[in-house]
Scaffold this active site. Structure first.
Site, PDB file in Angstrom:
ATOM      1  N   ASP A  56     -12.657   2.449   3.618  1.00  0.00           N
ATOM      2  CA  ASP A  56     -12.513   1.782   2.335  1.00  0.00           C
ATOM      3  C   ASP A  56     -13.727   0.963   1.921  1.00  0.00           C
ATOM      4  OD1 ASP A  56     -12.331  -0.308   4.111  1.00  0.00           O
ATOM      5  OD2 ASP A  56     -10.396  -1.079   3.345  1.00  0.00           O
ATOM      6  N   ASN A  57     -14.714   1.057   2.765  1.00  0.00           N
ATOM      7  CA  ASN A  57     -15.937   0.461   2.638  1.00  0.00           C
ATOM      8  C   ASN A  57     -17.183   1.314   2.764  1.00  0.00           C
ATOM      9  OD1 ASN A  57     -17.324  -0.382   5.547  1.00  0.00           O
ATOM     10  ND2 ASN A  57     -15.088  -0.308   5.579  1.00  0.00           N
ATOM     11  N   ASN A 102       0.729  -1.427   0.038  1.00  0.00           N
ATOM     12  CA  ASN A 102      -0.034  -0.093   0.059  1.00  0.00           C
ATOM     13  C   ASN A 102       0.897   1.413   0.024  1.00  0.00           C
ATOM     14  OD1 ASN A 102      -2.256  -1.479   0.289  1.00  0.00           O
ATOM     15  ND2 ASN A 102      -2.568  -1.478   2.282  1.00  0.00           N
ATOM     16  N   CYS A 115     -12.254  -1.107  -1.549  1.00  0.00           N
ATOM     17  CA  CYS A 115     -11.134  -0.555  -2.652  1.00  0.00           C
ATOM     18  C   CYS A 115     -10.230  -1.961  -2.721  1.00  0.00           C
ATOM     19  CB  CYS A 115     -10.381   0.445  -1.700  1.00  0.00           C
ATOM     20  SG  CYS A 115     -11.272   2.081  -1.608  1.00  0.00           S
ATOM     21  N   CYS A 141     -27.251  15.071   2.654  1.00  0.00           N
ATOM     22  CA  CYS A 141     -26.194  14.305   3.374  1.00  0.00           C
ATOM     23  C   CYS A 141     -25.872  13.032   2.283  1.00  0.00           C
ATOM     24  CB  CYS A 141     -26.947  13.576   4.623  1.00  0.00           C
ATOM     25  SG  CYS A 141     -28.075  12.432   4.027  1.00  0.00           S
ATOM     26  N   CYS A 171     -28.812  11.204   0.943  1.00  0.00           N
ATOM     27  CA  CYS A 171     -29.464  11.916  -0.062  1.00  0.00           C
ATOM     28  C   CYS A 171     -29.092  11.420  -1.479  1.00  0.00           C
ATOM     29  CB  CYS A 171     -29.429  13.407  -0.025  1.00  0.00           C
ATOM     30  SG  CYS A 171     -30.263  13.930   1.381  1.00  0.00           S
TER      31      CYS A 171
HETATM   32 ZN   LIG Z   1     -30.142  13.230   3.202  1.00  0.00          ZN
END
Ligand SMILES: [Zn+2]
Length: 234
Positions: A102-103, A42, A158, A142, A145
């Site tokens: 990463d998730n 990494n 990832c 947010c 949304c």
């Molecule tokens: Zn929202």
């Protein structure tokens, strides 16, 4: 400038540029949480670490490297995962949270915790040759949304999907820029940046609040583990 405290979730590919930038640009204190070790494979995208850090605790090395970079900075390393049971407590006292997980499950957990804790959240996601960076304020759209919910059928992390190193660096840089703008008192509410390395494009859009968003409408009032079960599997 006000003495800002920033919580950074994840000290990997996205977190590295964020941590470096914030250490020298406006944060008085950084709390950083991660439970991983530095892995040699990494190093090309986790730019906060060098060969001497391989095999050692990521947050321990992150804290040491940040202190070297900015001796005046206060750093609190938290060895663990960002989980529902401690998320709100951990968030308390911070001016903003920057997420570099990463998730997807952790991304939704950060979004929910930030909204419930009334703290701005900077988030990003990178897959293969592209990705997005997003800034949510407590009174703006947010992450839910934007994405509605965690897809139940297929969660790609990832690690599974593969991600091109420099792409993560760009998106982490965009997150850092969001964070610094917030620390300067700007309000990039609902701002979404799309980056596509193959097309060579960087595009800004605004996310509007969805009238049926469970987080913005107040339907989600707490951080129940079952909402983020994929966090444990990822
Ligand atoms: Zn929202």
């Amino acid at each position: 400038m006000e003495a800002h405290r920033v919580l950074v979730v994840g000290a990997g590919g996205l977190g590295s540029p964020v941590l470096r930038a914030l250490a020298k640009s406006g944060a008085a204190h950084i709390t950083v949480i991660d439970d991983d070790l530095v892995d040699e494979s990494n190093l090309h995208r986790q730019t906060l670490y060098g060969r001497e850090d391989v095999g050692r605790s990521k947050i321990e090395r992150a804290a040491a490297n940040l202190r070297e970079l900015a001796p005046e900075l206060s750093v609190e390393p938290v060895d663990g995962r960002f989980v529902p049971s401690t998320a709100l407590e951990l968030l308390k006292g911070h001016s903003l949270v920057v997420e570099g997980a990463d998730n997807l499950a952790t991304k939704f957990l950060v979004a929910d915790a930030a909204h419930l804790g009334a703290v701005p959240a900077v988030q990003a996601g990178a897959i293969r040759w592209g990705g997005w960076a997003f800034c949510a304020l407590p009174d703006s759209a947010c992450l839910r949304c934007l994405f509605e919910d965690i897809p139940r059928d297929r969660i790609e992390t990832c690690a599974e999907a593969g991600v091109v190193g420099p792409v993560v660096g760009v998106l982490g840089g965009l997150e850092a820029a969001f964070a610094i703008r917030l620390l300067r008192g700007e309000r990039p509410a609902g701002e979404l940046w799309h980056y596509d390395a193959l097309k060579g494009s960087l595009r800004k859009t605004f996310v509007r609040r969805r009238s049926d968003c469970p987080l913005c409408t107040g339907e989600i009032k707490d951080l129940r583990m079952e909402r983020y079960t994929a966090a444990c599997a990822a």
